[in-house]
Design a protein around this motif. Structure first.
Motif, PDB file in Angstrom:
ATOM      1  N   LYS A 169       0.831  -1.212   0.000  1.00 54.00           N
ATOM      2  CA  LYS A 169       0.000   0.000   0.000  1.00 54.00           C
ATOM      3  C   LYS A 169       0.863   1.258   0.000  1.00 54.00           C
ATOM      4  O   LYS A 169       0.699   2.161  -0.834  1.00 54.00           O
ATOM      5  CB  LYS A 169      -0.914   0.012   1.240  1.00 54.00           C
ATOM      6  CG  LYS A 169      -1.760  -1.241   1.384  1.00 54.00           C
ATOM      7  CD  LYS A 169      -2.634  -1.201   2.613  1.00 54.00           C
ATOM      8  CE  LYS A 169      -1.889  -1.199   3.938  1.00 54.00           C
ATOM      9  NZ  LYS A 169      -1.125  -2.416   4.209  1.00 54.00           N
ATOM     10  N   THR A 170       1.811   1.299   0.928  1.00 53.53           N
ATOM     11  CA  THR A 170       2.682   2.473   0.995  1.00 53.53           C
ATOM     12  C   THR A 170       3.518   2.593  -0.271  1.00 53.53           C
ATOM     13  O   THR A 170       3.738   3.688  -0.790  1.00 53.53           O
ATOM     14  CB  THR A 170       3.578   2.382   2.241  1.00 53.53           C
ATOM     15  OG1 THR A 170       2.733   2.316   3.385  1.00 53.53           O
ATOM     16  CG2 THR A 170       4.504   3.565   2.348  1.00 53.53           C
ATOM     17  N   THR A 171       3.970   1.450  -0.765  1.00 53.47           N
ATOM     18  CA  THR A 171       4.747   1.466  -2.006  1.00 53.47           C
ATOM     19  C   THR A 171       3.950   2.128  -3.125  1.00 53.47           C
ATOM     20  O   THR A 171       4.480   2.942  -3.883  1.00 53.47           O
ATOM     21  CB  THR A 171       5.145   0.032  -2.399  1.00 53.47           C
ATOM     22  OG1 THR A 171       5.881  -0.532  -1.318  1.00 53.47           O
ATOM     23  CG2 THR A 171       5.974  -0.001  -3.658  1.00 53.47           C
TER      24      THR A 171
ATOM     25  N   GLN B 119       2.854   7.510   6.670  1.00 49.41           N
ATOM     26  CA  GLN B 119       2.580   6.528   7.719  1.00 49.41           C
ATOM     27  C   GLN B 119       3.370   6.887   8.980  1.00 49.41           C
ATOM     28  O   GLN B 119       2.822   6.948  10.068  1.00 49.41           O
ATOM     29  CB  GLN B 119       2.995   5.146   7.195  1.00 49.41           C
ATOM     30  CG  GLN B 119       2.665   4.018   8.110  1.00 49.41           C
ATOM     31  CD  GLN B 119       2.792   2.682   7.384  1.00 49.41           C
ATOM     32  OE1 GLN B 119       3.019   2.610   6.170  1.00 49.41           O
ATOM     33  NE2 GLN B 119       2.632   1.612   8.115  1.00 49.41           N
TER      34      GLN B 119
HETATM   35  N1  LIG Z   1      12.665   0.765  -0.002  1.00 52.11           N
HETATM   36  C1  LIG Z   1      12.390  -0.558   0.094  1.00 52.11           C
HETATM   37  N2  LIG Z   1      13.368  -1.452  -0.099  1.00 52.11           N
HETATM   38  C2  LIG Z   1      13.119  -2.783  -0.015  1.00 52.11           C
HETATM   39  N3  LIG Z   1      11.915  -3.303   0.275  1.00 52.11           N
HETATM   40  C3  LIG Z   1      10.891  -2.452   0.494  1.00 52.11           C
HETATM   41  C4  LIG Z   1      11.076  -1.042   0.424  1.00 52.11           C
HETATM   42  N4  LIG Z   1       9.884  -0.446   0.672  1.00 52.11           N
HETATM   43  C5  LIG Z   1       9.021  -1.455   0.902  1.00 52.11           C
HETATM   44  N5  LIG Z   1       9.617  -2.645   0.797  1.00 52.11           N
HETATM   45  C6  LIG Z   1       8.972  -3.951   0.949  1.00 52.11           C
HETATM   46  O1  LIG Z   1       7.857  -3.980   0.099  1.00 52.11           O
HETATM   47  C7  LIG Z   1       6.766  -4.608   0.744  1.00 52.11           C
HETATM   48  C8  LIG Z   1       5.571  -3.698   0.736  1.00 52.11           C
HETATM   49  O2  LIG Z   1       5.833  -2.634   1.626  1.00 52.11           O
HETATM   50  P1  LIG Z   1       4.791  -1.486   1.923  1.00 52.11           P
HETATM   51  O3  LIG Z   1       5.450  -0.537   2.848  1.00 52.11           O
HETATM   52  O4  LIG Z   1       4.294  -0.950   0.658  1.00 52.11           O
HETATM   53  O5  LIG Z   1       3.654  -2.267   2.679  1.00 52.11           O
HETATM   54  P2  LIG Z   1       2.315  -1.722   3.288  1.00 52.11           P
HETATM   55  O6  LIG Z   1       1.235  -2.366   2.551  1.00 52.11           O
HETATM   56  O7  LIG Z   1       2.336  -0.259   3.361  1.00 52.11           O
HETATM   57  O8  LIG Z   1       2.378  -2.351   4.744  1.00 52.11           O
HETATM   58  P3  LIG Z   1       2.004  -1.706   6.162  1.00 52.11           P
HETATM   59  O9  LIG Z   1       0.561  -1.943   6.347  1.00 52.11           O
HETATM   60  O10 LIG Z   1       2.821  -2.495   7.115  1.00 52.11           O
HETATM   61  O11 LIG Z   1       2.362  -0.276   6.114  1.00 52.11           O
HETATM   62  C9  LIG Z   1       7.234  -4.978   2.134  1.00 52.11           C
HETATM   63  O12 LIG Z   1       7.576  -6.343   2.159  1.00 52.11           O
HETATM   64  C10 LIG Z   1       8.446  -4.118   2.351  1.00 52.11           C
HETATM   65  O13 LIG Z   1       9.395  -4.781   3.170  1.00 52.11           O
END
Ligand SMILES: Nc1ncnc2c1ncn2[C@@H]1O[C@H](COP(=O)(O)OP(=O)(O)OP(=O)(O)O)[C@@H](O)[C@H]1O
Ligand SMILES: [Mg+2]
Lengths: 260, 328, 298
Positions: free
Chosen positions: A49-51, A92
């Motif tokens: 999601k954050t990605t 976040q």
């Molecule tokens: N800069 C980065 N380098 C390597 N891996 C990353 C990076 N950013 C995110 N990830 C990986 O990508 C995946 C998705 O991360 P993301 O932060 O988008 O999740 P999310 O859905 O926001 O989760 P949460 O609910 O915990 O915030 C995770 O496994 C994270 O470890």
């Protein structure tokens, strides 16, 4: 393509993918958000999601795919440019200036993103700017903390300050990353209501990530569910929450047998 | 103008007082102050870079350029005008810092420090081998004239001193205005959180780049004053230990105000004068020991003592939330 | 053809020296996260101790071998002792200070060490060419090359292998690697982080002094030799990636060959060769060849 058709969605992702050294955090995400929609993005931890927000707001370049803002290709355009084009984003983990006071944080936001570039050389320590900043803080109910250093603020206030700073410039598209996390449960709906009111009044398009499903149900006009970097459901809240995988994996309350 | 800024007031009154006091000061004090004024300008450059958390070990490069601005304009164009000399150095350092900035503006912390150091050492290495810069001996600098006015021998010293004082005043006030502007706050914010700055629509890299150019101009102005005072320019101005002294000045004085580097610089020059008298061959030892003592016991610099004293005297602000004493 | 050989041999010999000079710096950076400007001071101390020891040993009629042995051992012991003192009295108080202050503290230490060396040995140059001359030359292809310079490369290779072995094949080494990777985590897992940090700094100081000692028979040991070295060493380890041992090897080779190349083909540019290589490498890979920046999670 810079010619924008009248009906172009505010935000459009076409086949957006991001991998971190072989690990795919986002997979061929297609998403179109139209004017005035309030989209809730849900998904378990690490779903991407954050990605997705990082890509849309220009913090990350997608490995594949394209991002359009009002029909304009903004793939790989840096966050500073997108901020000036009208994409605002909260974080976040609040991204603040910890050695400054809350008021100074807000003043800086107002004098950077919300002001013409040439005003950058005018005085920072300015009464009008301070008043405007105090008003902006007041809007989110945190004017009491104006003079405290950010490093001493409680998490909930930081979260709000982060949102206040992000949205200081009357944006067209607001991206909120878990706006209510860290906010006490009593204040959660209060915060969300305040945000909803504000953006409804201006017709601002909102995409927000949220783990609290009640909040999503209440405020989202549309829900997008992510799992392992892919969109598995997208539609009105009732529809998405009725999706078996969403209920099982994301909400954590599997649907009763035969109810799907 | 609502009410006069105290810093500007102090600078203007101080400059006026020094100008009139010059004939009554002993020669060594005049010289010490002149050198201190000159060195405080590149130190001021270090200070504005430090606002963004960037430690430059290469401000000596611009000190060198400023000094050679005066020397070369005289050697090759026959111009001995003080203003033109400063301008020449400033133009050259804008050019150099403009180019160098493209490369170093993305680096932080140790990288920034060491790359600035490396660049100034390259220039040093070049200068000691080039006839243009007089090799390791350097070049002589003439007695200066000021916009067509050439002071008589008797007044040369006074004129130069007054010139130094007012050049400082102009750059000091300009830097003060620069720091208290929104851009100045942006510079501080960079150290705190670059991501947020970018999301607020500003390029951190451009801001740092601009700041290195401003710092370079300050450094070159100081170099011009130093060359005019010492009457020569040599490559050692670009040597890294020269740059180290500028950082030292900021370190001992703190970075609260544009006047801090001036006090730091006077402190350093005084220390140098006494060290030369009592420990002629151990200058670096004295410098290093004082530095270590300050880092260990007063990490925010001597200037912080003033700040603490000021805060103790000032009545507490009546705000809803208490202000913490310690910001780090 | 002959020129190519000369460049190659010169380049490798210079690379060996560069590696010796850089390895301590990169090791200390990896574990303590600080760029130790005082490294140049340890280098100078090592060179002085070695030059002095060679002179003393020669006056007792010892041969070239024992002279060098004494010189190296003396330099390493003195360097290690001073390193221990410095870490325990100064650096240990600064680990939670901002990076900039720590960098400056090592600069202050460097200034102090420089003057202390000058106080102990005076301002005049020391010469200790005897051992290098005594070993004569060896034929490499059509070249005749000083045996001592070849031995320098051998020492560099031995130091590299030794470092690799300790880091990868011993328990202590694995603790060090763990600390490099994640200091908090290692502490939580029971690694004595502060001992590892002290130990690494002492070893780094010893390596700096050893580099100086190895160099002593090749140069006039005089005040100021430490300054140049710190800038060069930094360039080498930055090209490879700060904190990476493999990076130091590659950085040394790249810089060594580039410099030999420039020295023989474009002698006027030799001074810049190092910096030009550094600028190009950093322009392409901003944190060096073997280091990647850690992205901040937002
Ligand atoms: N800069 C980065 N380098 C390597 N891996 C990353 C990076 N950013 C995110 N990830 C990986 O990508 C995946 C998705 O991360 P993301 O932060 O988008 O999740 P999310 O859905 O926001 O989760 P949460 O609910 O915990 O915030 C995770 O496994 C994270 O470890
Ligand atoms: Mg997230």
């Amino acid at each position: 393509m810079t010619r924008s058709r009248p009906a172009a969605p505010v935000l459009e992702c076409r086949g957006v993918a991001k991998s971190f050294g072989g690990f795919a955090a986002a997979n061929a995400i297609d998403l179109a958000v139209s004017e005035g929609e309030v989209v809730g993005v849900i998904g378990s931890n690490g779903a991407g999601k954050t990605t997705l927000l990082n890509i849309v707001s220009g913090h990350l370049k997608p490995t594949k795919g394209k991002v359009f803002f009002r029909g304009e290709d903004v793939t790989g355009v840096p966050s500073r440019t997108l901020a000036r084009k009208g994409i605002a984003r909260s974080f976040q983990v609040p991204q603040l200036f910890p050695t400054l006071s809350a008021l100074e944080n807000m003043m800086l936001a107002l004098s950077l993103v919300a002001a013409p570039r040439k005003s950058i050389l005018s005085r920072f320590d300015d009464a009008d700017l301070a008043t405007a900043a105090r008003d902006a803080l007041d809007h989110y109910g945190i004017a009491d903390c104006a003079d405290s250093l950010v490093s001493e603020l409680p998490q909930g206030v930081r979260k709000l300050l982060d949102i206040a700073m992000a949205t200081s410039a009357e944006p067209d598209l607001v991206l909120l990353d878990e706006p209510t996390s860290g906010v006490s449960s009593e204040e959660k709906s209060d915060v969300m209501q305040r945000l909803a009111d504000r953006f409804a009044a201006t017709g601002t398009t909102v995409v927000f990530i949220e783990h609290d499903m009640d909040i999503v149900r209440r405020y989202a006009s549309r829900v997008v569910a992510l799992t392992d970097g892919s969109v598995i459901a997208d539609g009105p809240p009732e529809e998405v929450f009725a999706h078996a995988t969403v209920a099982d994996v994301i909400v954590g309350e599997p649907l009763p047998e035969g109810d799907a | 103008m609502r009410h006069l800024d105290p810093t500007i007031l102090v600078v203007v009154l101080g400059a006026a007082a020094l100008s009139f006091a010059q004939p009554h000061m002993p020669g060594w004090v005049v010289y010490l102050l002149q050198i201190a004024i000159a060195a405080s300008l590149p130190a001021l450059g270090c200070m504005i870079l430090l606002r963004s958390g960037l430690l430059s070990f290469g401000q000596g490069l611009y000190y060198f350029i400023g000094a050679y601005g005066v020397a070369l304009v005289h050697a090759h164009l026959g111009i001995s005008d003080a203003f033109l000399g400063i301008l020449a150095g400033a133009a050259a350092s804008i050019l150099v810092a403009g180019l160098v900035g493209f490369f170093i503006a993305r680096y932080r912390g140790i990288f920034f420090a060491m790359l600035t150091l490396a660049i100034s050492m390259v220039v040093y290495g070049m200068a000691v081998k080039m006839d243009l810069f007089g090799r390791s001996d350097g070049l002589n600098v003439p007695r200066l004239s000021y916009l067509g006015f050439t002071p008589s021998r008797a007044w040369a010293q006074t004129s130069l001193f007054v010139f130094c004082v007012w050049v400082w005043a102009v750059f000091g006030i300009a830097t003060h205005l620069y720091l208290r502007s929104r851009f100045g706050k942006l510079l501080t914010a960079i150290e705190d959180n670059e991501t947020r700055v970018e999301y607020l629509g500003w390029s951190v890299r451009h801001a740092v780049h601009i700041n290195t150019i401003v710092a370079a101009v300050l450094g070159s102005a100081g170099g011009a004053l130093a060359a005019a005072s010492a009457r020569y320019a040599d490559p050692s101005l670009a040597y890294w230990t020269t740059s180290g002294e500028f950082v030292f000045i900021v370190l001992i004085a703190g970075q609260a105000n544009v006047l801090a580097p001036l006090f730091g610089s006077v402190f350093l020059e005084t220390l140098r004068t006494y060290a030369a008298a009592f420990f002629p061959d151990e200058w670096q030892l004295v410098l290093g020991a004082v530095m270590l003592a300050i880092i260990l016991f007063l990490p925010k610099g001597l200037g912080h003592l003033f700040a603490l004293a000021g805060r103790a005297l000032r009545p507490r602000r009546a705000t809803a939330a208490p202000i913490e004493e310690d910001r780090t | 053809m002959n020129l190519a050989l000369i460049i190659l041999v010169d380049g490798i010999s210079y690379a060996g020296w560069l590696f010796l000079v850089g390895i301590g710096l990169t090791l200390v950076f990896g574990v303590l996260r600080l760029v130790n400007i005082a490294h140049g001071g340890f280098y100078a101390i090592g060179a002085y101790v070695a030059a002095y020891a060679i002179g003393a040993a020669a006056s007792y009629g010892l041969g070239a071998g024992p002279q060098l042995l004494l010189a190296f051992a003396g330099a390493v012991v003195v360097g290690g002792l001073i390193g221990f003192l410095v870490e325990r009295t100064v650096l240990v108080r600064l680990y939670d200070h901002p990076e900039v202050l720590v960098l400056f503290a090592t600069y202050a230490l460097f200034l102090i060490l420089e003057d202390v060396t000058k106080l102990v040995w005076g301002g005049a140059s020391l010469y200790a060419f005897q051992p290098r001359n005594a070993f004569g030359t060896v034929a490499i292809g059509s070249l005749s090359y000083p045996v001592y310079d070849v031995a320098t490369v051998v020492i560099a290779v031995l130091v590299a292998l030794g470092t690799w072995f300790v880091l990868n094949r011993t328990r202590t080494g694995r603790c060090v690697t763990a600390v490099v990777h994640d200091r908090e985590m290692s502490a939580a897992m029971g690694v004595n982080v502060s001992a590892i940090m002290t130990g690494t700094f002492v070893v780094g100081s010893m390596l700096g002094a050893l580099a100086g000692a190895v160099t002593a028979p090749k140069i006039a040991v005089s005040p100021g030799i430490g300054v140049e070295v710190i800038v060069l060493a930094f360039a080498v380890v930055v090209i490879g990636g700060l904190g990476s041992i493999g990076g130091a090897v590659v950085g040394a080779l790249v810089v060594g060959l580039a410099r030999a190349f420039a020295t023989h083909l474009f002698p006027d540019l030799a001074v810049f060769a190092v910096y030009a290589v550094m600028a190009v490498v950093l322009a392409i890979r901003p944190y060096g060849l073997f280091a990647r920046p850690v992205a901040r999670k937002i």
